[in-house]
Write an enzyme that holds these catalytic residues in place. Structure first.
Site, short mmCIF file in Angstrom:
data_model
loop_
_atom_site.label_atom_id
_atom_site.label_comp_id
_atom_site.label_asym_id
_atom_site.label_seq_id
_atom_site.Cartn_x
_atom_site.Cartn_y
_atom_site.Cartn_z
N ARG A 180 -3.11 8.93 -5.41
CA ARG A 180 -2.22 8.87 -4.21
C ARG A 180 -1.60 7.51 -4.06
NH1 ARG A 180 -2.80 13.23 -5.20
NH2 ARG A 180 -3.87 15.10 -3.93
N SER A 229 -1.87 15.63 5.12
CA SER A 229 -3.19 14.98 5.05
C SER A 229 -3.01 13.63 5.75
CB SER A 229 -3.69 14.81 3.60
OG SER A 229 -4.13 16.23 2.96
N GLU A 299 -3.30 8.05 4.39
CA GLU A 299 -2.49 8.67 3.20
C GLU A 299 -1.11 8.87 3.87
OE1 GLU A 299 -1.63 12.81 0.96
OE2 GLU A 299 -3.83 11.85 0.65
#
Length: 317
Positions: A180, A229, A299
């Site tokens: 990520r 998320s 995130e």
């Protein structure tokens, strides 16, 4: 809250800009969480040439921030100073099928459309995009992934403009990808990319896409105002498991709530502010740290200013 009007200070060179320029444009409507203050100046370029011209002429001291479809973005209530660049589908939404099971795709193409285009072309390896909100530019920036596949496994090369409007091409290795995350400068504006998959029958690809969509329907609060998320998965565990174990499923502050359906999804129940949402996230981080010793990492990207008198102190940073 509003900022000084940048348009009044930039000069005659703006006459050559073909895209749309809007001073103090509210951003809540273009983020999935539906919160946040204005962009001091929102620029929606007509195409790559238009964006290059604008960046080359814009005074260097003025900050520039690209945003995509706003799916994993929390804009703070005080808004974003400087220029916010938002690419449009008209100028950056093309899809071209290339030899070798490859696709050239504009950065504004929604991830779901990437999966669809690959299926139409009989190119496998892109079904995971069917369940990822947002557009390709954001996926390239954050190495978006799901169901065991990440963007870094598909990228061949990426086209971008730097802060001065210079065109550059980056290879997969240049991106510095990890979970990520990419390591390229934050002010690079991605305009498109070449991605590669493998030949596969369309019927098989569509079966995979249907399963991705069904899983998302079963497991995620997709009909809520959410940013996807909230936290990255820590090594060896899942963020939702740690949030649940710390008693934060359904935790609510103001109009912000951790979803009862999937507790790593933060939702705006209707009247949340960006302050509510960020405070909720930091409260969850603190409680998970106290329960398990795990430091959750955001995130969702939080950008911009707090309103005067506001502020959320990160509990773990």
């Amino acid at each position: 809250m509003s900022f000084p009007d940048l348009l009044a200070t930039l000069g005659d060179w703006l006459a050559g800009v073909r895209g749309k320029l809007t001073a103090n444009q509210p951003l809540a409507a273009v983020t999935w969480l539906r919160v946040g203050g204005p962009a001091q100046l929102l620029f929606q370029p007509a195409d790559e040439d238009d964006l290059a011209l604008f960046l080359a002429a814009l005074p260097e001291e003025i900050p520039v921030l690209p945003i995509g479809l706003g799916s994993n973005l929390l804009v703070r209530d005080g808004g974003i100073e400087g220029v916010v660049v938002r690419l449009t589908g008209k100028g950056f939404g093309t899809v071209e099928v290339l030899d070798g099971a490859r696709l050239r795709i504009g950065a504004a193409v929604p991830d779901k459309r990437v999966a669809e285009a690959a299926a139409e072309a009989g190119i496998g390896g892109f079904s995971f995009y069917a369940g990822i909100p947002g557009a390709l530019g954001g996926a390239l920036r954050m190495n978006a992934g799901a169901h065991g596949t990440e963007t870094c496994q598909r990228l061949v090369e990426l086209a971008a403009l730097d802060r001065r409007g210079n065109r550059i091409v980056l290879s997969n290795a240049d991106m510095g990808y990890s979970y990520r995350h990419s390591a390229v400068p934050a002010d690079l504006i991605f305009t498109g990319a070449v991605l590669a998959g493998t030949p596969q029958a369309e019927v098989e690809i569509r079966a995979e896409m249907a399963e991705v969509a069904a899983h998302r329907e079963r497991a995620q609060p997709i009909r809520e105002k959410t940013g996807g998320s909230t936290f990255k998965n820590p090594p060896g565990t899942s963020a939702w498991k740690e949030i649940d174990a710390a008693g934060c499923r359904g935790l609510q502050i103001g109009g912000a709530r951790m979803s009862d359906m999937h507790c790593n999804f933060m939702i705006n129940t209707g009247d949340a502010t960006a302050f509510d949402l960020e405070l909720l996230g930091e409260t969850v981080r603190r409680r998970v740290r106290a329960h398990s010793g795990i430091c959750l990492e955001w995130e969702i990207k939080r950008l911009g200013r707090f309103l005067p008198g506001q502020g959320v102190t990160p509990f773990l940073d």
